[in-house]
Design an enzyme around this catalytic site. Structure first.
Site, PDB file in Angstrom:
ATOM      1  N   HIS A  17      22.022  49.647  61.539  1.00 46.18           N
ATOM      2  CA  HIS A  17      20.691  50.009  61.049  1.00 46.18           C
ATOM      3  C   HIS A  17      20.267  49.128  59.876  1.00 46.18           C
ATOM      4  O   HIS A  17      19.311  49.464  59.172  1.00 46.18           O
ATOM      5  CB  HIS A  17      20.680  51.482  60.638  1.00 46.18           C
ATOM      6  CG  HIS A  17      20.965  52.402  61.781  1.00 46.18           C
ATOM      7  ND1 HIS A  17      19.974  52.962  62.557  1.00 46.18           N
ATOM      8  CD2 HIS A  17      22.145  52.846  62.300  1.00 46.18           C
ATOM      9  CE1 HIS A  17      20.518  53.716  63.499  1.00 46.18           C
ATOM     10  NE2 HIS A  17      21.838  53.666  63.364  1.00 46.18           N
TER      11      HIS A  17
ATOM     12  N   GLU B 132      38.188  31.425  49.729  1.00 47.87           N
ATOM     13  CA  GLU B 132      38.936  30.788  48.643  1.00 47.87           C
ATOM     14  C   GLU B 132      40.005  29.860  49.210  1.00 47.87           C
ATOM     15  O   GLU B 132      40.331  28.834  48.606  1.00 47.87           O
ATOM     16  CB  GLU B 132      39.568  31.840  47.725  1.00 47.87           C
ATOM     17  CG  GLU B 132      40.123  31.248  46.433  1.00 47.87           C
ATOM     18  CD  GLU B 132      40.524  32.306  45.421  1.00 47.87           C
ATOM     19  OE1 GLU B 132      39.749  32.559  44.479  1.00 47.87           O
ATOM     20  OE2 GLU B 132      41.618  32.888  45.582  1.00 47.87           O
TER      21      GLU B 132
ATOM     22  N   LYS C  77      35.001  29.333  34.680  1.00 46.85           N
ATOM     23  CA  LYS C  77      35.796  30.023  33.657  1.00 46.85           C
ATOM     24  C   LYS C  77      35.932  29.161  32.403  1.00 46.85           C
ATOM     25  O   LYS C  77      35.860  29.676  31.282  1.00 46.85           O
ATOM     26  CB  LYS C  77      37.173  30.386  34.227  1.00 46.85           C
ATOM     27  CG  LYS C  77      37.132  31.400  35.353  1.00 46.85           C
ATOM     28  CD  LYS C  77      38.502  31.937  35.710  1.00 46.85           C
ATOM     29  CE  LYS C  77      39.374  30.920  36.364  1.00 46.85           C
ATOM     30  NZ  LYS C  77      40.653  31.480  36.849  1.00 46.85           N
TER      31      LYS C  77
END
Length: 500
Positions: free
Chosen positions: A363, A332, A473
């Protein structure tokens, strides 16, 4: 040609040397590139930073005005040029302009008074703290409480950020509304997800007949007037400066649940650890400045070697949230396409930050790191002392695996079978804490903050705005208020299918 461009050209002309050759050619390499600050060892020796590269990156830092921008940060100047604001998070640690430091100390005193009131049961017998926020208002507190609050034995803290009702529902199933304090963290006190979650918590309290639920709410905000409009009493508001960015705000009132969960002394240790790293960053020369050297590593692999990602693996279960925290801090801040002056960036900016917990990650993703075709600089973070009482074999095995992975990435192996060959010469940095405590974790987080800032200076960008998060948004709000006619066919079809 500008001095910065000339410095970049000199860096591009520097011959590449393998890691094994660097250790052979530079006998003092380990002592020069392994350094300690605030109880943390930083080992950059398994990166391709040569003495020549460090000198040329130091020239780039000088050409980029690094020292002046760093001084401006701590002086409280408007380093956030697009919003004409300072970036006052260092002042929260006592490292900033005197007026900013005094204001931060006043806010901290108010925090401490609130904690004293809660402990005195002014709010009733509180056992549960439900902190709702999102982004920087949640990631920092969540990381710190998860890492350090396991055995504090003070309050049970839940941090909820996702607007998905399943997140709150899981907390409602284990918390008692009669013993819950709601902490609402929002810089603007208008954040859609946070305010919706807060309203749902109040409704949950009301359903259980909690007397005056609003008296059980603490607001953490840079807009106290908005919290008052929302219905919260002024005495229940803990403000912080508007010039403290969300992803840098855990040192401010946003850290209230941390101080509540761990105790005030632990919160002060957190601030002191960060302040120690602040002082180092301000005073150390480029060749020994740990955050700046880390930025040199980042820029070398991103700009000069084409690495698109950087992986962070915490070999400590308590730091399992560190990669998520760093994703916001780094991407950001520096995931920008224009420079601070508005001109386009002519190369890569922030790498994609990702990671996991060792030894689990071995793994899952280490196959790609050892034998894949993509260059991925790796960062290992571990603590020498464990915090459990199990057999020492657990922690020894954890650390042995951590160190073995770094050695294997560097050395590789060629045994004649292509499918079993390891190319090697793959870089890693190791960060080793003496132990994981508030002071050292504070120093570690401040290191990452300053590294992010140093990267921004070298790239010429502003790490303190985040306009890229706004468009989505805005569109979400317009869908609710204006309908879907103006959207593309795919978006309209998805909305119709899911929402009717």
């Amino acid at each position: 040609m500008t001095e910065a461009k000339a410095a970049w050209n000199a860096l591009r002309d520097t011959p590449a040397t393998s890691l094994t050759e660097l250790f052979t050619n530079e006998p003092d390499r380990l002592s020069r590139l392994s350094m300690e600050e605030a109880g943390i060892l930083f080992d950059f020796s398994k990166t391709h930073l040569s003495a020549a590269l460090i000198d040329r990156f130091a020239a780039l830092a000088e050409a980029s005005g690094f020292a002046a921008r760093r001084d401006a940060l701590f002086a409280g100047a408007a380093v956030n040029v697009t919003e004409d604001r300072a970036a006052e998070h260092p002042a929260e640690r006592g490292q900033g302009a005197p007026d900013s430091v005094a204001r931060a100390r006043g806010f901290h005193a108010r925090m401490r008074g609130m904690i004293d009131a809660i402990e005195a049961e002014v709010f009733g017998p509180i056992r549960h703290i439900l902190h709702v926020g999102i982004g920087g208002s949640a990631l920092g507190p969540d990381l710190l409480v998860d890492a350090l609050g396991r055995d504090a034995g003070r309050y049970e803290v839940a941090v909820v950020s996702n607007v998905d009702g399943a997140a709150l529902d899981a907390v409602f199933r284990r918390f008692d509304p009669q013993a819950t304090l709601l902490v609402v963290a929002s810089k603007t006190f208008t954040t859609t997800e946070t305010m919706l979650n807060a309203r749902s918590v109040l409704a949950w309290m009301e359903e259980d007949n909690v007397e005056d639920p609003y008296s059980r709410v603490i607001a953490l905000t840079a807009a106290p007037e908005k919290a008052v409009e929302w219905g919260i009493d002024e005495t229940r508001i803990l403000p912080f400066s508007e010039s403290v960015g969300g992803r840098y705000s855990l040192w401010s009132s946003i850290g209230f649940p941390v101080a509540l969960a761990l105790g005030w002394d632990a919160f002060e240790e957190l601030l002191e650890g960060a302040a120690a790293m602040d002082r180092h960053f301000r005073l150390a020369p480029p060749s020994a400045n740990i955050p700046l050297l880390a930025a040199f590593v980042d820029q070398y692999y991103s700009v000069l070697r084409g690495a698109e990602t950087r992986a962070v693996f915490a070999y400590d279960e308590r730091l399992r949230l560190l990669p998520s925290y760093l994703q916001q801090l780094e991407m950001e801040s520096n995931g920008k396409g224009v420079k601070a002056d508005g001109s386009p960036v002519d190369g890569p900016t922030a790498a994609i930050t990702w990671g996991g917990v060792g030894t689990d990650a071995q793994h899952a993703v280490f196959q790609l790191l050892h034998q894949g075709t993509r260059l991925v600089p790796v960062e290992f973070v571990a603590a020498i002392e464990p915090d459990h009482v199990l057999d020492d074999a657990h922690h020894r095995t954890l650390l042995v695996n951590c160190f073995a992975q770094g050695a294997a990435l560097m050395a590789g192996r060629d045994n004649g079978d292509p499918a079993r060959a390891y190319p090697g010469d793959r870089p890693s940095t190791t960060i080793l804490l003496d132990r994981l405590d508030p002071g050292r974790l504070g120093a570690l987080i401040a290191f990452y903050e300053h590294r992010t800032f140093a990267n921004a200076v070298l790239l010429g960008i502003n790490p303190f705005d985040q306009f890229g998060v706004e468009l989505g948004k805005e569109i979400a709000r317009s869908i609710e208020s204006e309908g879907t006619d103006r959207f593309d066919p795919s978006t309209r079809a998805l909305i119709a299918r899911a929402l009717g």
